[in-house]
Write a protein that holds these residues in place. Structure first.
Motif, PDB file in Angstrom:
ATOM      1  N   GLY A 141       7.638  11.574 -53.249  1.00 30.87           N
ATOM      2  CA  GLY A 141       7.904  12.790 -52.846  1.00 30.87           C
ATOM      3  C   GLY A 141       7.373  12.964 -51.447  1.00 30.87           C
ATOM      4  N   LEU A 142       6.133  12.431 -50.976  1.00 26.06           N
ATOM      5  CA  LEU A 142       5.722  12.537 -49.850  1.00 26.06           C
ATOM      6  C   LEU A 142       6.373  11.679 -48.818  1.00 26.06           C
ATOM      7  CD1 LEU A 142       1.713  11.838 -50.495  1.00 26.06           C
ATOM      8  CD2 LEU A 142       3.204  14.068 -50.136  1.00 26.06           C
ATOM      9  N   GLU A 143       7.019  10.539 -49.168  1.00 23.16           N
ATOM     10  CA  GLU A 143       7.679   9.783 -48.447  1.00 23.16           C
ATOM     11  C   GLU A 143       9.197  10.601 -48.249  1.00 23.16           C
ATOM     12  OE1 GLU A 143       7.370   6.922 -46.743  1.00 23.16           O
ATOM     13  OE2 GLU A 143       5.318   6.890 -47.434  1.00 23.16           O
ATOM     14  N   LEU A 144       9.641  11.384 -48.959  1.00 22.33           N
ATOM     15  CA  LEU A 144      10.930  12.005 -48.576  1.00 22.33           C
ATOM     16  C   LEU A 144      10.695  13.109 -47.505  1.00 22.33           C
ATOM     17  CD1 LEU A 144      13.847  12.907 -49.552  1.00 22.33           C
ATOM     18  CD2 LEU A 144      12.842  14.294 -51.320  1.00 22.33           C
ATOM     19  N   ALA A 169      -2.409  12.986 -54.570  1.00 24.43           N
ATOM     20  CA  ALA A 169      -1.957  13.842 -53.383  1.00 24.43           C
ATOM     21  C   ALA A 169      -2.465  15.178 -53.338  1.00 24.43           C
ATOM     22  CB  ALA A 169      -0.345  14.341 -53.251  1.00 24.43           C
ATOM     23  N   PRO A 170      -4.076  15.090 -53.020  1.00 23.60           N
ATOM     24  CA  PRO A 170      -5.098  16.128 -52.843  1.00 23.60           C
ATOM     25  C   PRO A 170      -4.354  17.377 -51.941  1.00 23.60           C
ATOM     26  CG  PRO A 170      -5.971  14.160 -52.667  1.00 23.60           C
ATOM     27  CD  PRO A 170      -4.795  13.896 -52.612  1.00 23.60           C
ATOM     28  N   GLU A 171      -4.269  18.581 -52.275  1.00 24.08           N
ATOM     29  CA  GLU A 171      -3.874  19.658 -51.374  1.00 24.08           C
ATOM     30  C   GLU A 171      -4.407  19.427 -50.076  1.00 24.08           C
ATOM     31  OE1 GLU A 171      -3.261  24.417 -51.430  1.00 24.08           O
ATOM     32  OE2 GLU A 171      -4.453  23.378 -52.955  1.00 24.08           O
ATOM     33  N   GLU A 172      -5.794  19.338 -49.620  1.00 22.65           N
ATOM     34  CA  GLU A 172      -6.213  19.354 -48.681  1.00 22.65           C
ATOM     35  C   GLU A 172      -5.749  18.264 -47.526  1.00 22.65           C
ATOM     36  OE1 GLU A 172      -8.132  19.109 -51.161  1.00 22.65           O
ATOM     37  OE2 GLU A 172      -9.077  21.077 -51.293  1.00 22.65           O
ATOM     38  N   GLN A 177      -1.522  16.475 -43.373  1.00 22.85           N
ATOM     39  CA  GLN A 177      -0.828  15.265 -43.029  1.00 22.85           C
ATOM     40  C   GLN A 177       0.639  15.235 -43.092  1.00 22.85           C
ATOM     41  OE1 GLN A 177      -2.231  11.627 -44.647  1.00 22.85           O
ATOM     42  NE2 GLN A 177      -4.360  12.160 -43.901  1.00 22.85           N
ATOM     43  N   PHE A 178       1.130  16.422 -43.859  1.00 23.67           N
ATOM     44  CA  PHE A 178       2.688  16.423 -44.057  1.00 23.67           C
ATOM     45  C   PHE A 178       3.279  17.727 -43.710  1.00 23.67           C
ATOM     46  CE2 PHE A 178       1.188  12.883 -46.631  1.00 23.67           C
ATOM     47  CZ  PHE A 178       2.052  11.766 -46.388  1.00 23.67           C
TER      48      PHE A 178
END
Length: 214
Positions: A141-144, A169-172, A177-178
């Protein structure tokens, strides 16, 4: 005095001397002939009441479809991206009949980051992505998100991360970063909270759509 007959039965013209020498006014309808004319028209109209009523009904029936077409509203198009089919089903069920800022919701479904990327390319009017983090990989998901914002340049699409494993994937960390617009955990996400998140997230999209040409 010579009588002249009109084409209508019983209607005649008369010339009248008003005491102005030999001058006479032009022919005119006498009062009795006016009464006859009015009576004749009333009888004629009364003889075919159905025809006049049909005209009114036809007009109203043609008006209604035009009104409904004029009030059609473009829906928010939302892409649900998750490898769990139950998440897709429960999300659609929870949002069934919901309208955000007066607009209905339309759903697209992707079960991997790769499928999601293809649908994003195919749908220029996509408004929002409900995105799982862990799919074919732990950070799919982060890569997307990187692909959407970087490779595809889709900065107007709103992205809400929904994860069942916040440890990956911690919220903070993710929020800093994204380029995402929201973050929720599946265990805490209720129907009312989901609707609230969509309402808040699509507020900026609503303002943007007003600035765009039709």
């Amino acid at each position: 005095m010579e009588q002249q007959h009109s084409h209508m039965p019983g209607l005649r013209k008369e010339s009248t001397d008003y005491g102005m020498g030999n001058r006479q006014t032009p022919d005119r309808l006498s009062l009795c002939n006016i009464d006859f004319f009015i009576s004749y028209c009333r009888r004629k109209n009364a003889s075919s009441p159905d025809e006049s009523q049909d005209d009114i009904i036809d007009f109203l029936e043609e008006d209604e479809p035009n009104f409904s077409l004029g009030t059609a509203v473009h829906p928010w198009k939302i892409l649900i991206t998750d490898d769990d089919s139950n998440v897709h089903e429960t999300t659609v069920l929870a949002l069934n009949g919901v309208r955000i800022h007066g607009r209905p919701l339309e759903f697209l479904h992707a079960y991997s980051a790769k499928e999601a990327e293809e649908l994003i390319v195919q749908n220029d009017d996509l408004s929002l992505i409900l995105l799982d983090v862990v799919m074919e990989t732990v950070d799919a998901g982060l890569e997307l998100v990187k692909v959407v914002r970087g490779k595809l340049g889709k900065n107007d699409i709103r992205i809400i991360l929904r994860t069942g494993q916040p440890g990956y994937a911690p919220e903070e960390k993710v929020s800093s970063q994204f380029a995402i617009d929201g973050y929720t955990t599946k265990s805490q996400l209720t129907r009312s909270l989901l609707i609230s998140v969509l309402n808040d997230t699509l507020t900026n999209a609503k303002a943007l759509s007003k600035q765009l040409p039709n």
